[in-house]
Write a protein that holds these residues in place. Structure first.
Motif, PDB file in Angstrom:
ATOM      1  N   SER A 172     -16.350  11.043  49.232  1.00 51.36           N
ATOM      2  CA  SER A 172     -17.023  11.770  50.538  1.00 51.36           C
ATOM      3  C   SER A 172     -16.312  11.626  51.977  1.00 51.36           C
ATOM      4  O   SER A 172     -15.286  11.164  52.086  1.00 51.36           O
ATOM      5  CB  SER A 172     -18.423  10.781  50.730  1.00 51.36           C
ATOM      6  OG  SER A 172     -17.955   9.386  50.905  1.00 51.36           O
ATOM      7  N   LEU A 173     -16.996  12.209  52.748  1.00 55.49           N
ATOM      8  CA  LEU A 173     -16.347  12.181  54.033  1.00 55.49           C
ATOM      9  C   LEU A 173     -16.144  10.874  54.472  1.00 55.49           C
ATOM     10  O   LEU A 173     -15.047  10.421  55.255  1.00 55.49           O
ATOM     11  CB  LEU A 173     -17.341  13.123  55.078  1.00 55.49           C
ATOM     12  CG  LEU A 173     -17.443  14.495  54.677  1.00 55.49           C
ATOM     13  CD1 LEU A 173     -18.450  15.306  55.662  1.00 55.49           C
ATOM     14  CD2 LEU A 173     -16.107  15.306  54.760  1.00 55.49           C
ATOM     15  N   GLU A 174     -16.938   9.824  54.425  1.00 58.01           N
ATOM     16  CA  GLU A 174     -16.982   8.412  54.809  1.00 58.01           C
ATOM     17  C   GLU A 174     -15.824   7.883  53.903  1.00 58.01           C
ATOM     18  O   GLU A 174     -15.115   6.938  54.844  1.00 58.01           O
ATOM     19  CB  GLU A 174     -18.156   7.551  54.493  1.00 58.01           C
ATOM     20  CG  GLU A 174     -19.482   8.189  55.547  1.00 58.01           C
ATOM     21  CD  GLU A 174     -20.056   9.543  54.907  1.00 58.01           C
ATOM     22  OE1 GLU A 174     -19.706   9.968  53.835  1.00 58.01           O
ATOM     23  OE2 GLU A 174     -21.006  10.059  55.636  1.00 58.01           O
ATOM     24  N   GLU A 175     -15.792   8.009  52.848  1.00 61.82           N
ATOM     25  CA  GLU A 175     -14.620   7.436  52.117  1.00 61.82           C
ATOM     26  C   GLU A 175     -13.230   8.075  52.380  1.00 61.82           C
ATOM     27  O   GLU A 175     -12.075   7.398  52.377  1.00 61.82           O
ATOM     28  CB  GLU A 175     -14.688   7.638  50.305  1.00 61.82           C
ATOM     29  CG  GLU A 175     -15.924   6.944  49.972  1.00 61.82           C
ATOM     30  CD  GLU A 175     -16.449   7.253  48.266  1.00 61.82           C
ATOM     31  OE1 GLU A 175     -16.971   6.588  47.795  1.00 61.82           O
ATOM     32  OE2 GLU A 175     -16.282   8.495  48.116  1.00 61.82           O
ATOM     33  N   GLU A 181      -7.693   5.713  57.154  1.00 63.81           N
ATOM     34  CA  GLU A 181      -7.566   4.399  58.180  1.00 63.81           C
ATOM     35  C   GLU A 181      -6.690   3.328  57.559  1.00 63.81           C
ATOM     36  O   GLU A 181      -5.955   2.729  57.978  1.00 63.81           O
ATOM     37  CB  GLU A 181      -8.945   3.754  58.617  1.00 63.81           C
ATOM     38  CG  GLU A 181      -8.748   2.593  59.498  1.00 63.81           C
ATOM     39  CD  GLU A 181     -10.176   2.193  59.767  1.00 63.81           C
ATOM     40  OE1 GLU A 181     -10.412   0.865  60.377  1.00 63.81           O
ATOM     41  OE2 GLU A 181     -11.236   2.713  59.299  1.00 63.81           O
ATOM     42  N   ALA A 182      -7.097   3.189  56.237  1.00 64.91           N
ATOM     43  CA  ALA A 182      -6.110   2.125  55.498  1.00 64.91           C
ATOM     44  C   ALA A 182      -4.826   2.610  55.349  1.00 64.91           C
ATOM     45  O   ALA A 182      -3.716   1.705  55.640  1.00 64.91           O
ATOM     46  CB  ALA A 182      -6.486   1.991  54.000  1.00 64.91           C
ATOM     47  N   LEU A 183      -4.335   3.930  55.175  1.00 67.15           N
ATOM     48  CA  LEU A 183      -3.296   4.538  54.965  1.00 67.15           C
ATOM     49  C   LEU A 183      -2.328   4.084  56.397  1.00 67.15           C
ATOM     50  O   LEU A 183      -0.980   3.937  56.519  1.00 67.15           O
ATOM     51  CB  LEU A 183      -3.134   5.844  54.825  1.00 67.15           C
ATOM     52  CG  LEU A 183      -3.342   6.027  53.085  1.00 67.15           C
ATOM     53  CD1 LEU A 183      -3.656   7.608  53.013  1.00 67.15           C
ATOM     54  CD2 LEU A 183      -2.282   5.705  52.328  1.00 67.15           C
ATOM     55  N   ASP A 184      -3.020   4.531  57.444  1.00 66.90           N
ATOM     56  CA  ASP A 184      -2.401   4.522  58.936  1.00 66.90           C
ATOM     57  C   ASP A 184      -1.965   2.983  59.216  1.00 66.90           C
ATOM     58  O   ASP A 184      -1.164   2.728  59.895  1.00 66.90           O
ATOM     59  CB  ASP A 184      -3.550   5.008  60.096  1.00 66.90           C
ATOM     60  CG  ASP A 184      -3.591   6.600  59.829  1.00 66.90           C
ATOM     61  OD1 ASP A 184      -2.642   7.200  59.140  1.00 66.90           O
ATOM     62  OD2 ASP A 184      -4.583   7.009  60.193  1.00 66.90           O
ATOM     63  N   ALA A 196      -0.905  12.453  52.578  1.00 67.65           N
ATOM     64  CA  ALA A 196      -2.530  12.536  52.127  1.00 67.65           C
ATOM     65  C   ALA A 196      -3.213  13.546  53.008  1.00 67.65           C
ATOM     66  O   ALA A 196      -3.963  14.113  52.472  1.00 67.65           O
ATOM     67  CB  ALA A 196      -3.102  11.101  52.488  1.00 67.65           C
ATOM     68  N   ARG A 197      -3.083  13.533  54.112  1.00 70.42           N
ATOM     69  CA  ARG A 197      -3.585  14.551  54.943  1.00 70.42           C
ATOM     70  C   ARG A 197      -3.508  15.962  54.566  1.00 70.42           C
ATOM     71  O   ARG A 197      -4.157  17.070  54.818  1.00 70.42           O
ATOM     72  CB  ARG A 197      -3.402  14.410  56.325  1.00 70.42           C
ATOM     73  CG  ARG A 197      -3.973  13.225  57.006  1.00 70.42           C
ATOM     74  CD  ARG A 197      -3.594  12.964  58.475  1.00 70.42           C
ATOM     75  NE  ARG A 197      -4.444  11.876  59.346  1.00 70.42           N
ATOM     76  CZ  ARG A 197      -4.173  10.847  59.056  1.00 70.42           C
ATOM     77  NH1 ARG A 197      -3.397  10.026  58.279  1.00 70.42           N
ATOM     78  NH2 ARG A 197      -5.276   9.807  59.557  1.00 70.42           N
ATOM     79  N   ARG A 264      -1.349   1.710  45.870  1.00 70.28           N
ATOM     80  CA  ARG A 264      -1.662   0.149  46.245  1.00 70.28           C
ATOM     81  C   ARG A 264      -2.636   0.311  47.225  1.00 70.28           C
ATOM     82  O   ARG A 264      -3.546  -0.397  47.069  1.00 70.28           O
ATOM     83  CB  ARG A 264      -0.256  -0.355  46.802  1.00 70.28           C
ATOM     84  CG  ARG A 264       0.512  -0.818  45.308  1.00 70.28           C
ATOM     85  CD  ARG A 264       1.608  -1.862  45.791  1.00 70.28           C
ATOM     86  NE  ARG A 264       2.472  -1.352  46.917  1.00 70.28           N
ATOM     87  CZ  ARG A 264       3.610  -0.814  46.681  1.00 70.28           C
ATOM     88  NH1 ARG A 264       4.011  -0.589  45.490  1.00 70.28           N
ATOM     89  NH2 ARG A 264       4.505  -0.425  47.892  1.00 70.28           N
ATOM     90  N   VAL A 265      -2.508   1.355  48.251  1.00 70.80           N
ATOM     91  CA  VAL A 265      -3.555   1.173  49.248  1.00 70.80           C
ATOM     92  C   VAL A 265      -4.744   1.791  48.779  1.00 70.80           C
ATOM     93  O   VAL A 265      -6.044   1.141  49.112  1.00 70.80           O
ATOM     94  CB  VAL A 265      -2.732   2.359  50.336  1.00 70.80           C
ATOM     95  CG1 VAL A 265      -3.904   2.440  51.325  1.00 70.80           C
ATOM     96  CG2 VAL A 265      -1.699   1.764  50.945  1.00 70.80           C
TER      97      VAL A 265
END
Length: 335
Positions: A172-175, A181-184, A196-197, A264-265
Motif C-alpha cells: 500500500s502507499l503507507e507500506e 524510510e527504512a532503506l534511507d 527501489a524508487r 534484509r531491510v
C-alpha cells in the motif's frame, strides 16, 4: 560315349554374360556404363558415401552418455548463451545426481515422478519442481533439435504439477513509505534506496535496474537493455527522479549487486510480503497501483515487457470496473 557339340548356330556367344551355376540371371549385379573414367569414379564415390550414411548398412552405436554428460553437452552447445545458464546447469547436475545419473536414453518419466514425490514430501515447493522439470525437458528438446541425440524427449509426456493460483500481493502507499524510510535510514551501500524508487516508478525488475547503463537515462526516460526477454524497454520517468538518478550515477558510478541488502531491510520492516517475492514485490506494487488508478492493461503489458498478455492479466482484477457487469446483470439483483 561323347556328347555331340551343338550346331554352330546354337552355340552361345562367348562375349555374352553367363549366370553362375545355381543362380539365375536376375541375381546378377546391375552394371552401368560411363563415357569417361572420371564419371565412373564420381559415381563410385557417391555410392560409397550413401552406404556409409545408410543406417541399415552401417548402424550407429547406441548413445551411452549419462544424464550428467548430456547436461554438460547442452551447456556447451546452448546453455552458455542463457542469462541464467550457469545456475541452471548447477540445478540440472544436482537433479542428475538425485536420479542416480542414468543413461540419457533410458531415463523414464516414472523415475522423475518418483523423485518428485519424495521432494514434495520434503516440502519442496511445487513451482520449484515445475521449474526443474522444465529445465530437464529443455535439455533433451535442445539436443534433439541440434541433432546431438537421435531419440526424442523421454519426458515429453510428464506433466507439471497443477498449482493453486495465488492472489498477487503488493504494498500500500503507507507500506511503500515505511520501506523507503527504512532503506534511507540504513548505512552501507548507497544503491538500494534509489534502485527501489526506480523499480516502483517503472515496474522494472531489480536486476534490470542494477544493470542500468547511465547513458540510457535521458530525455525523462529510462531504457533497460538487460531484460529477461532480451528486448529493450524504454519507460518515461518524472523530472525529479531523473535528476536524482543521474546525480547518483554520476557520484557513485554503476550500480553494484545489492539485492541481499534490500532483502534484509525488507525483513526488518515486518511488512506482510509473501515468501519468495522479496524485490519482486516492487514490480507487483507498480503494476497493481497502475491498474487501480485506471491504467490500460495493454499499456501495462508493454511497460512490464510481458511477451504474453496472459501474464499481465493477473492484475486485471484490480481495475475499478473489472467485471462490474456481474453486479449489473446478475439475476438476484433483477428480481
Amino acid at each position: 560315349m561323347h556328347a555331340r557339340s551343338p550346331p554352330a548356330h546354337q552355340r552361345s556367344n562367348p562375349h555374352e554374360s553367363r549366370a553362375p551355376r545355381g543362380r539365375t540371371t536376375d541375381c546378377l549385379r546391375p552394371r552401368r556404363r560411363f563415357k569417361t573414367k572420371a564419371e565412373a569414379v564420381r559415381f563410385e564415390s557417391l555410392v560409397r558415401q550413401r552406404l556409409v550414411q545408410d543406417a541399415e548398412w552401417n548402424p550407429k552405436p547406441k548413445d551411452k552418455r549419462r544424464l550428467s554428460e548430456l547436461v554438460d553437452r547442452w551447456f556447451d552447445l546452448h546453455g552458455h548463451t542463457l542469462s541464467d545458464g550457469v545456475r541452471r546447469k548447477e540445478i540440472l547436475q544436482t537433479l542428475a545426481k538425485e536420479l542416480r545419473d542414468p543413461l540419457g536414453r533410458e531415463l523414464t518419466g516414472n523415475q522423475v515422478n518418483e523423485l518428485r514425490r519424495k521432494q514434495i514430501e520434503k516440502g519442496v515447493a511445487g513451482k520449484t519442481l515445475n521449474n526443474r522439470l522444465g529445465y530437464l525437458k529443455a535439455v533433451f528438446n535442445e539436443l534433439y533439435q541440434l541433432g546431438e541425440i537421435e531419440y526424442r524427449n523421454p519426458l515429453e509426456r510428464v506433466r507439471p504439477i497443477k498449482l493453486q493460483e495465488r492472489a498477487l500481493s503488493f504494498l500500500s502507499l503507507e507500506e511503500i513509505a515505511v520501506l523507503l524510510e527504512a532503506l534511507d535510514a540504513r548505512d552501507g551501500s548507497p544503491h538500494p534506496p534509489i534502485i527501489a524508487r526506480v523499480c516502483l516508478a517503472t515496474g522494472a525488475r531489480w536486476g534490470e535496474v542494477e544493470g542500468l547503463d547511465p547513458a540510457l537515462v535521458r530525455n525523462s526516460t529510462v531504457t533497460f537493455a538487460n531484460t529477461k526477454s532480451k528486448r529493450t524497454r524504454t519507460i518515461p520517468i518524472n523530472a525529479e527522479l531523473e535528476k536524482a538518478l543521474k546525480a547518483h550515477l554520476a557520484r557513485h558510478g554503476h550500480f553494484t549487486h545489492c539485492m541481499e541488502t534490500f532483502r534484509r531491510v525488507l525483513r526488518a520492516t515486518k511488512l506482510n510480503v509473501p515468501q519468495g517475492q522479496a524485490s519482486h514485490i516492487l514490480r507487483h506494487t507498480f503494476a497493481s497501483h497502475f491498474i487501480m488508478n485506471g491504467g490500460n492493461i495493454l499499456t501495462l503489458q508493454k511497460i512490464l515487457g510481458h511477451t504474453s498478455l496472459t501474464m499481465t492479466m493477473r492484475y486485471a482484477h484490480l481495475s475499478p470496473d473489472h467485471l462490474q457487469d456481474a453486479v449489473r446483470l446478475n439475476p438476484l439483483d433483477q428480481t
